[in-house]
Structures are given as structure tokens and as C-alpha cells.
Design an enzyme around this catalytic site. Structure first.
Site, PDB file in Angstrom:
ATOM      1  CD  GLN A 175       5.701 102.792  12.813  1.00  0.00           C
ATOM      2  OE1 GLN A 175       5.364 103.287  11.945  1.00  0.00           O
ATOM      3  NE2 GLN A 175       6.440 102.274  13.574  1.00  0.00           N
ATOM      4  CB  SER A 197       9.355  91.326   9.387  1.00  0.00           C
ATOM      5  OG  SER A 197       8.998  91.667  10.765  1.00  0.00           O
ATOM      6  CD  GLN A 257       0.623  99.455   9.732  1.00  0.00           C
ATOM      7  OE1 GLN A 257      -0.114  99.827  10.346  1.00  0.00           O
ATOM      8  NE2 GLN A 257       2.150  99.491   9.390  1.00  0.00           N
ATOM      9  CG  HIS A 295       9.348  93.519  17.338  1.00  0.00           C
ATOM     10  ND1 HIS A 295       9.394  91.994  16.456  1.00  0.00           N
ATOM     11  CD2 HIS A 295       8.308  94.406  16.932  1.00  0.00           C
ATOM     12  CE1 HIS A 295       8.856  92.578  14.819  1.00  0.00           C
ATOM     13  NE2 HIS A 295       8.059  93.937  15.690  1.00  0.00           N
ATOM     14  CG  ASP A 305      10.157 101.074  11.222  1.00  0.00           C
ATOM     15  OD1 ASP A 305       9.716 101.067  10.085  1.00  0.00           O
ATOM     16  OD2 ASP A 305       9.508 100.394  12.070  1.00  0.00           O
ATOM     17  CG  LEU A 339       6.921  89.460  18.042  1.00  0.00           C
ATOM     18  CD1 LEU A 339       6.582  88.551  19.843  1.00  0.00           C
ATOM     19  CD2 LEU A 339       6.002  90.639  17.761  1.00  0.00           C
ATOM     20  CG  HIS A 340      12.443  91.127  13.973  1.00  0.00           C
ATOM     21  ND1 HIS A 340      12.814  92.184  15.039  1.00  0.00           N
ATOM     22  CD2 HIS A 340      11.462  91.039  13.599  1.00  0.00           C
ATOM     23  CE1 HIS A 340      12.029  93.233  14.478  1.00  0.00           C
ATOM     24  NE2 HIS A 340      11.747  92.828  13.706  1.00  0.00           N
TER      25      HIS A 340
END
Ligand code: PAF
Length: 284
Positions: free
Chosen positions: A154, A187, A62, A38, A151, A34-35
């Protein structure tokens, strides 16, 4: 104190209790590590719902065999501490066997949207994402589910799947969080050497440059994109998967500006595959 749950029965018990108390629920699906990106998702979820579940699941389906699953940063203790600091109610950390029991064989595909952009270069990726997200939605039945615009493909796929399958949550989109120099927080930035880290913000700068050329200089879209690719390579990016202008709903490439146009880029800097995107019109 954040409650860490790793079983389906534990999750079901917690959800039943919350539903009984008429609490609204937001899900924040993550791969862990997590960063600040997030953190923004967690805060957006707080604005929407009474209770927040953050899932941490490094989803193997994935990643293709040659990709970075084995090296993907894994920081569970740090992740739990951050979730706790952000006041997350539940961290759901299922095992692979919990998410994919031995007889599991369903796969969700959405070829029209996933065969474009990243999907052309990572064909296995979006079926893996959609399948795990659908399963997480079914297990938690949230009122809201929160995803980052970094993303963007996505996000669009998940929006479409949620609408097509009448799944429970309202999808909440959160703008990309950036470092001070513009690099999108990810990440995978951990894979960059100090030298590559100095080069990396050029991806975002280049998207801005294309936007200015198309909007202010009325440059031809194809020319602006092709000049931008050359410029990225001159700055040290070793290969470019795509650099394109698309309709952000259909993700189809376009060669003329339009209201919902968005620039998309994916390029390698050493081992790190960086992706970014930018709406062509700032207020869009
Ligand atoms: O964006 C991610 O972190 C992942 O693709 C997701 C949505 C958690 C599915 O594994």
C-alpha cells in the site's frame, strides 16, 4: 482538545484558518480501531508538522463483498479518546455519503504495482485504497501524509500515485510496530483466538529464518521460501496467499538477493489474514 469534524465545510474552514496562520499540516489516514501502530503514525506526524489531522473512515470500496467490512472492529469513542490523548488537532470522521456522493464514479488504478502480492488475491482492494487516499489528499492538501510499513505494498502504491499525479504531500513511512513476541500490531489480530494468537508470531519468526538462511547460509532463495511455507503450515497456518522475495520498489519477485530486496508474506490463521514483510538486509 481534539476537534471532531464530519463535514467538508467544517474541514475546509479549519484548513483555511491553519493555512492563513502558515501552519504545516500532516494527515494520518486510518480505518479506525486505533492501536499502537496508529499511535506511532501520530507521533511521526508530530515530528513533521504543526497540525495533525487523523481521518477515521471505514472505506467500503477497499473490501470485496465476501470480506470482513461488516465485522471490521468499530470503536469510535475509544478512537477519539486516543486521538485526544495523543494531542491530535482534528479527527475527520466523514460519512460514506460525504466521501462518495451519489454521482461519484472515479477510480484510481495502478495495475503494474497492484496486480502483485495482495492485489492478486484481493483485486478490488488497491483501487479502493488509492481512490479514497487521493480524495483525502485533495480534501486536506496536507504537507505530509503518514503510512505504516506493515502495509508495504500500500505504501509503495501511494508513493507512486502521489508522484505520478503530483499530489501535495511528502509521504512519511513509519516502521512496523510489533508486540513483544514479534507479531505485527493490526486491527485484524482481534480475530485471533487465544490459541491462534500463540501461533501468529511464527509469521515474523519465519521471515527472519528465511533472511538468515539466504544471507548467512547462502541458501537458494526458492528453496528457503518453499521450506518456510511448509514450516508455517506445520505451525498451524491454514493457507498461505504468498511468501516471496521482491524488489521493494517494483514489487516484482526476485530469486537472488539484492540491496533493496524485501520478504513479503500473507497467510490465514483461521479467519484472520495476517500480512508481514521484512527487508532482506537489516540496515536497508
Ligand atoms: O491502511 C489503512 O488503514 C487504509 O488502507 C487507508 C490507508 C486508511 C485507506 O482507507
Amino acid at each position: 482538545m481534539t476537534n471532531v469534524i464530519d463535514t467538508l465545510s467544517g474541514l475546509t474552514r479549519q484548513l483555511e484558518e491553519w493555512r492563513h496562520q502558515h501552519h504545516s499540516i500532516a494527515l494520518i489516514p486510518t480505518l479506525g480501531c486505533l492501536h499502537d501502530g496508529h499511535r506511532a503514525l501520530m507521533r511521526a506526524a508530530q515530528d513533521k508538522a504543526d497540525k495533525r489531522i487523523l481521518s477515521i473512515f471505514l472505506n467500503p470500496t477497499q473490501f470485496a463483498p465476501q470480506e470482513d467490512l461488516a465485522n471490521y472492529p468499530h470503536t469510535p469513542d475509544k478512537d477519539k479518546a486516543l486521538a485526544d490523548k495523543e494531542g491530535i488537532d482534528v479527527v475527520f470522521m466523514p460519512s460514506v455519503a460525504t466521501m462518495y456522493p451519489p454521482d461519484f464514479c472515479t477510480q484510481i488504478t495502478l495495475p503494474e504495482l497492484s496486480n502483485r502480492l495482495c492485489g492478486q488475491h484481493r483485486p478490488h482492494h488497491f483501487p479502493g485504497v488509492l481512490t479514497v487516499v487521493a480524495r483525502l489528499f485533495q480534501l486536506t492538501r496536507p504537507d505530509y501524509a503518514v503510512f505504516g510499513e506493515k502495509d508495504f505494498q500500500q505504501l509503495q502504491l501511494i508513493r507512486r500515485m502521489t508522484s505520478d499525479l503530483a499530489l501535495s504531500p511528502t509521504i512519511v513511512a513509519v516502521p512496523t510496530v510489533r508486540e513483544a513476541d514479534g507479531l505485527a500490531v493490526s486491527s485484524r489480530n482481534l480475530y485471533l483466538s487465544a490459541h491462534q494468537r500463540r501461533i501468529a508470531p511464527h509469521l515474523y519468526t519465519t521471515l527472519h529464518h528465511i533472511r538468515n538462511r539466504i544471507i548467512n547460509d547462502k541458501a537458494n532463495v526458492t528453496d528457503a521460501l518453499s521450506d518456510a511455507q511448509k514450516s508455517l503450515q506445520q505451525h498451524g497456518f491454514n493457507s498461505i496467499d504468498y511468501m516471496t522475495l521482491c524488489d521493494e520498489t517494483t514489487l516484482a519477485p526476485i530469486d537472488k538477493p539484492q540491496t533493496n530486496a524485501r520478504l513479503f508474506a500473507a497467510a490465514y490463521l483461521g479467519q484472520a489474514r495476517l500480512i508481514d514483510n521484512l527487508a532482506l538486509y537489516e540496515d536497508h
